[in-house]
Write a protein that holds these residues in place. Structure first.
Motif, short mmCIF file in Angstrom:
data_model
loop_
_atom_site.label_atom_id
_atom_site.label_comp_id
_atom_site.label_asym_id
_atom_site.label_seq_id
_atom_site.Cartn_x
_atom_site.Cartn_y
_atom_site.Cartn_z
N VAL A 37 0.97 -1.18 0.11
CA VAL A 37 -0.19 -0.01 0.00
C VAL A 37 0.84 1.36 0.11
CG1 VAL A 37 -2.01 1.37 1.17
CG2 VAL A 37 -1.81 -1.25 1.40
N VAL A 38 0.90 2.08 -1.10
CA VAL A 38 1.66 3.19 -1.22
C VAL A 38 0.84 4.25 -0.41
CG1 VAL A 38 2.62 4.97 -2.66
CG2 VAL A 38 2.51 2.58 -3.45
N GLN A 39 1.81 4.77 0.72
CA GLN A 39 1.01 5.90 1.61
C GLN A 39 1.62 7.32 0.95
OE1 GLN A 39 2.50 4.84 5.49
NE2 GLN A 39 0.23 4.31 5.89
N THR A 40 2.99 7.49 0.68
CA THR A 40 3.53 8.55 0.44
C THR A 40 4.71 8.34 -0.70
OG1 THR A 40 3.39 9.10 2.80
CG2 THR A 40 4.80 10.89 1.46
N ILE A 41 4.55 9.42 -1.60
CA ILE A 41 5.93 9.74 -2.38
C ILE A 41 6.43 11.00 -2.18
CG2 ILE A 41 6.76 9.58 -4.78
CD1 ILE A 41 3.91 7.93 -5.28
N ALA A 42 7.76 11.06 -1.87
CA ALA A 42 8.24 12.31 -1.73
C ALA A 42 9.70 12.38 -2.26
CB ALA A 42 8.49 12.43 -0.16
N TYR A 43 10.27 13.39 -2.71
CA TYR A 43 11.54 13.60 -3.12
C TYR A 43 12.55 14.29 -2.23
CZ TYR A 43 10.37 17.89 -5.48
OH TYR A 43 9.99 19.09 -5.56
N ASP A 44 13.60 14.06 -2.14
CA ASP A 44 14.73 14.72 -1.04
C ASP A 44 15.01 15.87 -1.51
OD1 ASP A 44 16.38 14.34 0.89
OD2 ASP A 44 18.07 13.62 -0.13
N SER A 45 14.17 16.86 -1.24
CA SER A 45 14.32 18.17 -1.46
C SER A 45 15.21 18.86 -0.63
CB SER A 45 12.71 19.05 -1.39
OG SER A 45 12.17 18.60 -0.23
N ASN A 46 15.51 18.39 0.64
CA ASN A 46 16.44 19.13 1.28
C ASN A 46 17.96 18.50 0.83
OD1 ASN A 46 16.09 16.80 2.58
ND2 ASN A 46 16.04 17.54 4.75
N GLY A 47 17.97 17.24 0.21
CA GLY A 47 19.34 16.79 -0.32
C GLY A 47 19.92 16.05 0.52
N ASN A 48 19.62 15.67 1.78
CA ASN A 48 20.20 15.14 2.97
C ASN A 48 20.36 13.34 2.66
OD1 ASN A 48 17.88 14.27 3.60
ND2 ASN A 48 18.18 14.84 5.91
N GLY A 49 19.54 12.93 1.71
CA GLY A 49 19.80 11.50 1.45
C GLY A 49 18.84 10.75 2.28
N THR A 50 18.12 11.23 3.30
CA THR A 50 17.25 10.56 4.06
C THR A 50 15.74 10.93 4.09
OG1 THR A 50 19.17 10.36 5.57
CG2 THR A 50 17.26 9.51 6.35
N TYR A 51 14.90 10.12 4.28
CA TYR A 51 13.69 10.60 4.22
C TYR A 51 13.46 11.41 5.47
CZ TYR A 51 8.45 10.66 4.58
OH TYR A 51 7.11 11.07 4.55
N ASP A 52 12.60 12.72 5.24
CA ASP A 52 12.52 13.53 6.26
C ASP A 52 10.97 13.73 6.23
OD1 ASP A 52 15.18 13.99 7.50
OD2 ASP A 52 15.35 14.95 5.67
#
Lengths: 162, 328
Positions: B120-135
């Motif tokens: 079940v896909v909850q969220t799709i996000a891209y690394d807009s702050n560029g730190n390599g980790t999902y925030d």
């Protein structure tokens, strides 16, 4: 001294005549030789599994496309021209294609030294030297010992859009 | 108390670093001359004529480089991500292998052929702050099919897909989740031209990738089930095993955790049956005595009942709780 003046005058006349027929040469200098540059792009069309290559005027050029740069020369004077050396810096954005690169002299150091590509070396970035590659070439050069009046020909090299 | 679960195996920073390294040479290789660049070629010649020498230049021929639409997508999960009761983060990278700035539409498809379950896909996000980790709450969330920000030529962007297990997934089942990136300008067979839509006003041309690429990440359901068995043994005051007043009943509660996951926050509780009295200091966990008071140890016991906090218990573990009551 007087003979020289006349020679110059004839040269100028010859050039003026040629300028009328070849509008590509815009600068009106009394040159006994003219150079006309051109470029074509290779288009490969695959139809029914058969490749057809054609060379067309570039309209769309993208990285990886193959271009052929040509320079047409002509001795437009009535005199013989000696030591005719045509030098062509490789434009930024393209590299010399590997095919045909061995048929003329090249430089990998901005035109300071020249030779056949296989004999040249460049710094390997690790303090040593390595054999130069076609992508290292900065200039190409052709040398024609004699151009008789009216002699014409075309010099070409292939390049790949980086 | 039927089911417990496990948490996610997060990608460690070492793994992430390994991937970054793997991508760099590819990006470097893909370096293309930027869209809008002018390629200008001029030949010049030197010669001698009699005693005089001269030089001449050719006209300059100019070719403008158009935008090449190309993209590469990679799944950044080498070992399948284990998924339990909480959501897991799948990581992908999108690299603009074209030569101009381009945004990409991101489509996530959890229904891949061969899947044991479809996540079940909850969220799709891209690394807009560029730190390599999902925030969560920081990285830009996009809808399925939505576009990333514009990526410069050769730039990479990490995309996070947050998924959960669907109801019905069973322990050990695996699943793939596919992420597809399509150039916003357009996709198609290589060579397709989008007139006037390239960067800098030129044309855009579809490259070898078709301006679309996809990759999958794999996940494995890692669940734990808890079985609780209760038994009783009686010792009467006369050396027998009759349930008569004064007899002591020892209750044994066996919690068996199975599966590859782990049970979290597992408590074993029981009430003191009516007509019996809890025997002070009789609470035991795996043979070791626990105090009755609510203190540092795992157990609490009293007249109302017992409660043993087993915390997180890995699959394949058995925990035994015992306590005594006396028949009034």
């Amino acid at each position: 001294m007087k003979a020289n003046w006349i020679a110059s005058f004839i040269g100028m006349t010859a050039f003026a005549a040629c300028a009328l027929t070849t509008p590509a040469l815009a600068v009106a200098n009394p040159q006994p030789v003219e150079l006309i540059g051109d470029v074509k792009v290779e288009k490969v069309v695959v139809e029914n599994g058969k490749e057809t290559r054609s060379w067309i005027k570039p309209q769309v050029v993208v990285p990886g496309d193959r271009l052929t740069f040509s320079t047409q020369y002509r001795n437009t004077s009535t005199d013989k021209v000696d030591n005719f050396v045509v030098t062509n810096p490789i434009p930024a954005g393209v590299m010399l294609a590997p095919d045909g690169a061995a048929t003329f002299d090249v430089s990998v150091d901005g035109g300071k030294t020249w030779g056949k590509l296989g004999a040249l070396q460049v710094a390997d970035g690790k303090g040593g030297q390595r054999a130069a590659l076609h992508s290292d070439v900065t200039h190409v050069r052709w040398t024609l010992p004699v151009l008789n009046p009216g002699t014409t020909g075309t010099l070409t090299y292939n390049a790949i859009v980086r | 108390m039927k089911q417990g679960h496990i948490t996610i195996l997060r990608l460690t920073s070492a793994v992430t670093a390994g991937f970054t390294f793997a991508i760099v040479p590819q990006a470097a290789q893909a370096a293309g001359v930027l869209a809008g660049t002018l390629i200008e070629n001029t030949a010049s010649a030197t010669y001698s004529s009699g005693t005089a020498s001269g030089s001449v230049s050719s006209n300059t021929v100019t070719v403008k480089v158009d935008e090449l639409l190309d993209v590469a997508v990679a799944g950044l999960t080498t070992t399948p991500v284990t998924a339990g009761s909480t959501s897991v983060v799948l990581e992908y990278s999108i690299t603009n292998t074209g030569n101009g700035g381009e945004a990409f539409n991101v489509t996530v498809d959890p229904a891949v052929a061969g899947n044991g379950f479809d996540a079940v896909v909850q969220t799709i996000a891209y690394d807009s702050n560029g730190n390599g980790t999902y925030d969560a709450g920081v990285d830009t969330v996009i809808t399925n099919g939505g576009a990333t920000s514009s990526l410069a030529a050769d730039a990479s962007l990490k995309v996070f897909v947050i998924v959960t297990l669907p109801a019905g997934a069973t322990d050990g089942q695996s699943s793939q989740v596919r992420l597809t990136a399509d150039a916003v300008t357009g996709t198609g067979t290589p060579g397709t031209v989008f007139t006037g839509q390239g960067e800098g006003g030129g044309d855009a041309v579809v490259g070898a990738s078709g301006a679309s690429d996809n990759a999958t990440d794999q996940m494995i359901a890692s669940l734990a089930t808890v079985a609780l068995a209760k038994s009783a043994s009686i010792v009467d005051p006369f050396g027998g095993s009759q349930p008569v007043p004064g007899a002591v009943i020892t209750y044994t509660l066996v919690a068996t955790v199975s599966g590859t996951g782990q049970a979290e926050g597992l408590h074993v509780t029981d009430i003191i049956p009516a007509g019996t009295t809890y025997q002070v200091s009789s609470l035991k966990l795996d043979g070791a005595s626990l105090t009755d008071a609510a203190d540092a140890d795992a157990g609490v016991a009293g007249a109302s009942g017992i409660d043993v906090d087993l915390g997180t218990v890995a699959g394949g573990t058995t925990k035994t709780v015992k306590f005594d009551v006396k028949i009034n």
